[in-house]
Design an enzyme around this catalytic site. Sequence first.
Site, mmCIF file in Angstrom:
data_model
loop_
_atom_site.group_PDB
_atom_site.id
_atom_site.type_symbol
_atom_site.label_atom_id
_atom_site.label_comp_id
_atom_site.label_asym_id
_atom_site.label_seq_id
_atom_site.Cartn_x
_atom_site.Cartn_y
_atom_site.Cartn_z
ATOM 1 N N HIS A 97 0.831 -1.206 0.000
ATOM 2 C CA HIS A 97 0.000 0.000 0.000
ATOM 3 C C HIS A 97 0.870 1.263 0.000
ATOM 4 C CE1 HIS A 97 -2.761 2.772 2.455
ATOM 5 N NE2 HIS A 97 -3.432 2.528 1.344
ATOM 6 N N ARG A 98 0.786 2.039 -1.057
ATOM 7 C CA ARG A 98 1.645 3.228 -1.256
ATOM 8 C C ARG A 98 3.117 2.819 -1.282
ATOM 9 N NH1 ARG A 98 -1.224 7.251 3.268
ATOM 10 N NH2 ARG A 98 -3.318 6.425 3.006
ATOM 11 N N GLU A 106 0.093 -0.676 -4.702
ATOM 12 C CA GLU A 106 -1.015 0.278 -4.784
ATOM 13 C C GLU A 106 -0.423 1.671 -4.701
ATOM 14 O OE1 GLU A 106 -4.263 2.868 -2.917
ATOM 15 O OE2 GLU A 106 -2.198 2.525 -2.319
ATOM 16 N N ASP A 142 -1.484 6.192 -5.431
ATOM 17 C CA ASP A 142 -2.562 7.180 -5.589
ATOM 18 C C ASP A 142 -2.135 8.249 -6.593
ATOM 19 O OD1 ASP A 142 -4.120 6.302 -3.042
ATOM 20 O OD2 ASP A 142 -2.073 6.651 -2.348
ATOM 21 N N HIS A 185 -0.793 10.866 -2.214
ATOM 22 C CA HIS A 185 -2.071 10.488 -1.602
ATOM 23 C C HIS A 185 -2.989 11.672 -1.311
ATOM 24 C CE1 HIS A 185 -4.814 9.518 1.733
ATOM 25 N NE2 HIS A 185 -4.922 8.340 1.133
ATOM 26 N N GLU A 232 -4.949 4.043 -7.813
ATOM 27 C CA GLU A 232 -6.163 4.641 -7.235
ATOM 28 C C GLU A 232 -6.294 6.081 -7.712
ATOM 29 O OE1 GLU A 232 -6.717 4.957 -2.915
ATOM 30 O OE2 GLU A 232 -8.406 6.291 -3.341
ATOM 31 N N LYS A 237 -7.575 9.499 -7.244
ATOM 32 C CA LYS A 237 -8.081 10.345 -6.159
ATOM 33 C C LYS A 237 -8.942 11.445 -6.770
ATOM 34 C CE LYS A 237 -6.377 8.668 -2.303
ATOM 35 N NZ LYS A 237 -7.307 7.951 -1.439
ATOM 36 N N ASP A 254 0.715 -1.907 4.463
ATOM 37 C CA ASP A 254 1.909 -1.056 4.519
ATOM 38 C C ASP A 254 3.149 -1.895 4.815
ATOM 39 O OD1 ASP A 254 0.110 1.076 4.299
ATOM 40 O OD2 ASP A 254 0.017 1.386 6.473
HETATM 41 O O1 G3P Z 1 -6.735 1.364 -2.094
HETATM 42 C C1 G3P Z 1 -6.922 1.161 -0.741
HETATM 43 C C2 G3P Z 1 -6.606 2.377 0.072
HETATM 44 O O2 G3P Z 1 -5.442 2.943 -0.442
HETATM 45 C C3 G3P Z 1 -7.701 3.396 0.078
HETATM 46 O O3 G3P Z 1 -7.523 4.370 1.064
HETATM 47 O O4 G3P Z 1 -6.875 6.560 1.948
HETATM 48 O O5 G3P Z 1 -5.176 4.759 1.829
HETATM 49 O O6 G3P Z 1 -5.986 5.857 -0.246
HETATM 50 P P1 G3P Z 1 -6.340 5.417 1.134
HETATM 51 CA CA CA Z 2 -4.901 4.600 -1.895
#
Ligand code: G3P
Ligand code: CA
Length: 236
Positions: A6-7, A33, A35, A48, A100, A102, A221
């Site tokens: 994640h990120r 993943e 953003d 993000h 993702e 945004k 993470d």
């Molecule tokens: O894609 C899952 C998650 O990344 C969504 O929430 O706020 O971390 O972008 P956020």
């Molecule tokens: Ca995200």
Amino acid sequence: MLIFSHRGFSARYPENTMLAFEKAFEAEADGIELDVQLTSDGSVVIIHDEKIDRATVGTGFVKDFHYDELPVISDGNHRIPLLSDYLAWAKGKELITNIEIKSSVIYYPGLEEKVASLVRQYRLDEQVTISSFNPLSLLRTREYAPHLPLGFLVEKYGFSGFDHLCSAFGFEYFHPDISIVTPDLVESFHHRGIHVNTYTVNSEEEFLKAKNAGVDAIFTDLPETMKAIADQAETD
Ligand code: G3P
Ligand code: CA
């Protein structure tokens, strides 16, 4: 169950940087993943928040900066990457990428078309999924890239019927927060042929909750830790 970083490897490295992506790949995450948002000159950047305050040494909205004017990341050593930097790096690697979009706080006209065009340019269509909290962004993406799988993100279960909604729109994935995941929820999507990928799974307890519910993938993470927990769960 697939493990998405994640990120990038964001628990240990500055989130959404090329370093965090490289480290996630080294940790053998199945996917990454990230953003995306849009700068004033129309560059698709990986960050993000709508504001640069948390990630960089500067302040203000991403949309108000020309890409060349964006300040460095808070550690002083990294830049906010362009999506094209990432795609060039990801090309040829055995890695799935979840982009993702945004667009819930600020709607960026043209972002979906630019993302679709960049994925096509780098010929990564087979390795990319697109997600968003904003279903309009998913539908827009489909206009420009009908073949890219789409994932609808949901933080809270505001009403029952997201399974019907995903089915009606033809979304291939449902991405709920781990707090709302149950076996019944997952089954209601699987029953309709929709995959369920949950975020953000950072503890053994959350991992077991996701696994026992039967989800298809987790966003974490901590890719190294989750891989170790997953391996252990396999041998138990
Ligand atoms: O894609 C899952 C998650 O990344 C969504 O929430 O706020 O971390 O972008 P956020
Ligand atoms: Ca995200």
